[in-house]
Design an enzyme around this catalytic site. Structure first.
Site, PDB file in Angstrom:
ATOM      1  N   CYS A  93      37.243  26.510  32.944  1.00  0.00           N
ATOM      2  CA  CYS A  93      35.776  26.556  33.024  1.00  0.00           C
ATOM      3  C   CYS A  93      35.096  25.373  32.338  1.00  0.00           C
ATOM      4  O   CYS A  93      33.895  25.173  32.500  1.00  0.00           O
ATOM      5  CB  CYS A  93      35.260  27.866  32.471  1.00  0.00           C
ATOM      6  SG  CYS A  93      36.020  29.258  33.275  1.00  0.00           S
ATOM      7  N   HIS A 133      27.936  26.777  31.066  1.00  0.00           N
ATOM      8  CA  HIS A 133      28.874  27.480  31.949  1.00  0.00           C
ATOM      9  C   HIS A 133      28.379  28.912  32.125  1.00  0.00           C
ATOM     10  O   HIS A 133      28.001  29.564  31.144  1.00  0.00           O
ATOM     11  CB  HIS A 133      30.275  27.451  31.327  1.00  0.00           C
ATOM     12  CG  HIS A 133      31.241  28.340  32.029  1.00  0.00           C
ATOM     13  ND1 HIS A 133      31.387  28.328  33.398  1.00  0.00           N
ATOM     14  CD2 HIS A 133      32.097  29.284  31.560  1.00  0.00           C
ATOM     15  CE1 HIS A 133      32.295  29.219  33.741  1.00  0.00           C
ATOM     16  NE2 HIS A 133      32.737  29.812  32.647  1.00  0.00           N
ATOM     17  N   ASN A 167      30.870  34.192  37.592  1.00  0.00           N
ATOM     18  CA  ASN A 167      31.512  33.055  36.930  1.00  0.00           C
ATOM     19  C   ASN A 167      32.340  32.300  37.974  1.00  0.00           C
ATOM     20  O   ASN A 167      33.346  32.821  38.457  1.00  0.00           O
ATOM     21  CB  ASN A 167      32.390  33.593  35.795  1.00  0.00           C
ATOM     22  CG  ASN A 167      33.137  32.502  35.050  1.00  0.00           C
ATOM     23  OD1 ASN A 167      33.188  31.359  35.488  1.00  0.00           O
ATOM     24  ND2 ASN A 167      33.731  32.868  33.930  1.00  0.00           N
TER      25      ASN A 167
HETATM   26  N1  ACO Z   1      33.176  48.701  34.712  1.00  0.00           N
HETATM   27  C1  ACO Z   1      33.042  49.779  33.906  1.00  0.00           C
HETATM   28  N2  ACO Z   1      33.585  49.842  32.684  1.00  0.00           N
HETATM   29  C2  ACO Z   1      34.299  48.783  32.263  1.00  0.00           C
HETATM   30  C3  ACO Z   1      34.461  47.639  33.049  1.00  0.00           C
HETATM   31  C4  ACO Z   1      33.887  47.630  34.323  1.00  0.00           C
HETATM   32  N3  ACO Z   1      33.971  46.579  35.165  1.00  0.00           N
HETATM   33  N4  ACO Z   1      35.211  46.755  32.366  1.00  0.00           N
HETATM   34  C5  ACO Z   1      35.489  47.316  31.185  1.00  0.00           C
HETATM   35  N5  ACO Z   1      34.945  48.548  31.121  1.00  0.00           N
HETATM   36  C6  ACO Z   1      34.998  49.494  30.022  1.00  0.00           C
HETATM   37  C7  ACO Z   1      36.184  49.286  29.140  1.00  0.00           C
HETATM   38  O1  ACO Z   1      37.316  49.940  29.659  1.00  0.00           O
HETATM   39  C8  ACO Z   1      35.697  49.912  27.846  1.00  0.00           C
HETATM   40  O2  ACO Z   1      35.851  51.313  27.955  1.00  0.00           O
HETATM   41  P1  ACO Z   1      36.324  52.177  26.662  1.00  0.00           P
HETATM   42  O3  ACO Z   1      35.235  51.948  25.653  1.00  0.00           O
HETATM   43  O4  ACO Z   1      36.378  53.540  27.222  1.00  0.00           O
HETATM   44  O5  ACO Z   1      37.631  51.590  26.272  1.00  0.00           O
HETATM   45  C9  ACO Z   1      34.223  49.610  27.834  1.00  0.00           C
HETATM   46  O6  ACO Z   1      33.863  49.287  29.182  1.00  0.00           O
HETATM   47  C10 ACO Z   1      33.833  48.451  26.946  1.00  0.00           C
HETATM   48  O7  ACO Z   1      34.722  47.361  27.186  1.00  0.00           O
HETATM   49  P2  ACO Z   1      34.604  46.033  26.360  1.00  0.00           P
HETATM   50  O8  ACO Z   1      35.725  45.137  26.746  1.00  0.00           O
HETATM   51  O9  ACO Z   1      34.401  46.352  24.916  1.00  0.00           O
HETATM   52  O10 ACO Z   1      33.237  45.468  26.943  1.00  0.00           O
HETATM   53  P3  ACO Z   1      32.453  44.206  26.473  1.00  0.00           P
HETATM   54  O11 ACO Z   1      31.083  44.586  26.120  1.00  0.00           O
HETATM   55  O12 ACO Z   1      33.242  43.352  25.525  1.00  0.00           O
HETATM   56  O13 ACO Z   1      32.326  43.389  27.833  1.00  0.00           O
HETATM   57  C11 ACO Z   1      33.281  41.486  28.939  1.00  0.00           C
HETATM   58  C12 ACO Z   1      33.509  42.911  28.478  1.00  0.00           C
HETATM   59  C13 ACO Z   1      32.133  41.456  29.919  1.00  0.00           C
HETATM   60  C14 ACO Z   1      34.545  40.972  29.634  1.00  0.00           C
HETATM   61  C15 ACO Z   1      32.937  40.632  27.715  1.00  0.00           C
HETATM   62  O14 ACO Z   1      33.876  40.824  26.695  1.00  0.00           O
HETATM   63  C16 ACO Z   1      32.874  39.181  28.044  1.00  0.00           C
HETATM   64  O15 ACO Z   1      31.997  38.723  28.750  1.00  0.00           O
HETATM   65  N6  ACO Z   1      33.782  38.370  27.476  1.00  0.00           N
HETATM   66  C17 ACO Z   1      33.804  36.963  27.720  1.00  0.00           C
HETATM   67  C18 ACO Z   1      34.341  36.730  29.063  1.00  0.00           C
HETATM   68  C19 ACO Z   1      34.123  35.325  29.485  1.00  0.00           C
HETATM   69  O16 ACO Z   1      33.127  34.727  29.192  1.00  0.00           O
HETATM   70  N7  ACO Z   1      35.090  34.839  30.215  1.00  0.00           N
HETATM   71  C20 ACO Z   1      35.015  33.621  30.810  1.00  0.00           C
HETATM   72  C21 ACO Z   1      35.061  32.424  29.879  1.00  0.00           C
HETATM   73  S1  ACO Z   1      36.181  31.261  30.358  1.00  0.00           S
HETATM   74  C22 ACO Z   1      36.296  31.277  31.968  1.00  0.00           C
HETATM   75  O17 ACO Z   1      35.269  31.394  32.550  1.00  0.00           O
HETATM   76  C23 ACO Z   1      37.602  31.167  32.704  1.00  0.00           C
END
Ligand code: ACO
Length: 325
Positions: A119, A252, A282
């Site tokens: 990214c 990004h 993304n």
């Molecule tokens: N739909 C419904 N529920 C979901 C989903 C979904 N798609 N995905 C996860 N959950 C659930 C999980 O299972 C968890 O449930 P639990 O509490 O029962 O265990 C709950 O939602 C919370 O999950 P978290 O992982 O804590 O959610 P978070 O608020 O951290 O959001 C996310 C997750 C969106 C992936 C976030 O961590 C994020 O954006 N991280 C950075 C990702 C990123 O930027 N990546 C790209 C950068 S580099 C590149 O682009 C290659």
């Protein structure tokens, strides 16, 4: 007289198939994977993404974006003397998507290569093109970010498959007597490979290991905001500028919360933040040039504005480019 580089045209392309959160949630539900529009919007800001059809490749998306950037710059493909394609989803193992794109543009002879920094690929590619222009190795570069990330998504993993989309963005970067690109700041730290990777590889005619994206979202999140702030501050310091000089932050487009967190740390009001993640998801290396082109064509970004482009991605890699548009 000093030699600089300047963006003279931008372009982008999205595959026509647009998939809303509700449509994606319905498709996933049919496979027993539960998610919802509410969850995706609240945690990421994403409302829709575009997916390429099976027979459409990274270079197909890239060449559309490239043609549109060339048109905006008032240049013919034959004038281009360097092509860099930032991608993690190339058409083939080799040759590079850049050479395939070059042929699709109907040109030959100029150097063309892919750059892989996930990214952060576009800020890396822009920095390399800027350096080659400053050194005299090139004078009219085509810098493209293009991805078909849908190919490497695990549609049984709701924590990742709702986040990504396909698309391409491009700029024409030309030699200039005035900047243009003011500074850049690039980094990598390979100890974080495991938190964001596609670990599979081709070996003896077969795919070995998992060829689908794996991510520890929370670990990525925590690292991203800090390193993006550091890179942006370093780029400002190198150029002798301050946050107050930034007209637009073009980050990004991974997650609206990461983007807002970075803007806040840089003390930038949210209306200086270019946001397309809601419509594109993304798109990895394509996300910054896509966002840039959308903002230019909508009239938000104007000639003379100071832009901070910044990216973070697998590797870990991260970086920022400060420029006068
Ligand atoms: N739909 C419904 N529920 C979901 C989903 C979904 N798609 N995905 C996860 N959950 C659930 C999980 O299972 C968890 O449930 P639990 O509490 O029962 O265990 C709950 O939602 C919370 O999950 P978290 O992982 O804590 O959610 P978070 O608020 O951290 O959001 C996310 C997750 C969106 C992936 C976030 O961590 C994020 O954006 N991280 C950075 C990702 C990123 O930027 N990546 C790209 C950068 S580099 C590149 O682009 C290659």
């Amino acid at each position: 007289m000093s030699r600089y580089s300047r963006i003279t045209g931008t372009g982008s392309f999205l595959p026509p198939k647009r998939v809303t959160n509700a449509e994606l949630a319905a498709q996933l539900a049919a496979q027993g994977v539960e998610t919802s529009d509410d969850w995706i919007v609240e945690r990421t800001g994403i409302r829709a993404r575009h997916f390429a059809e099976r027979d459409v490749s990274t270079s197909d998306l890239g060449v559309h974006a490239a043609r549109s950037a060339l048109e905006a710059a008032g240049r013919k493909a034959s004038e281009i003397d360097l092509i860099i394609v930032a991608t993690s989803t190339p058409d083939m193992v080799f040759p590079s998507s850049a050479t395939i794109l070059q042929n699709k543009l109907g040109i030959a002879g100029c150097p063309a290569f892919d750059l892989q920094a996930v990214c952060s690929g576009f800020v890396y590619a822009l920095t390399v093109a800027d350096s080659m222009i400053k050194s005299g190795a090139a004078s009219k570069a085509l810098v493209v970010g293009a991805e078909v990330f849908s190919r490497i998504l695990d549609f049984t993993d709701r924590t990742t498959c709702v986040l990504f989309g396909d698309g391409a963005g491009a700029v024409v970067l030309e030699a200039s007597d005035t900047p243009g690109i003011l500074s850049s700041d690039l980094h990598a730290d390979g100890k974080h490979v495991e938190i964001l990777c596609v670990p599979g590889t081709v070996y003896g005619g077969k795919v070995h290991g998992n060829p689908l994206l794996r991510m520890d979202g929370q670990a990525v999140f925590k690292l991203a905001v800090g390193v993006l702030e550091d890179a942006a501050r370093a780029a400002l310091a190198k150029a002798g500028r301050t946050e107050a000089d930034i007209d637009w932050l073009v980050p990004h487009q991974a997650n609206i919360r990461i983007m807002q967190g970075t803007a806040k740390k840089l003390k930038l009001p949210m209306d200086k933040l270019i946001v397309t993640v809601d419509q594109h998801g993304n798109t990895s290396a394509a996300s910054i040039p896509l966002a840039l082109d959308v903002a230019v064509r909508s009239g938000k970004i104007r000639k003379g504005d100071t832009l901070m482009l910044e990216g973070v991605g697998g590797g870990f890699t991260w970086g920022a480019v400060l420029l006068d548009f």
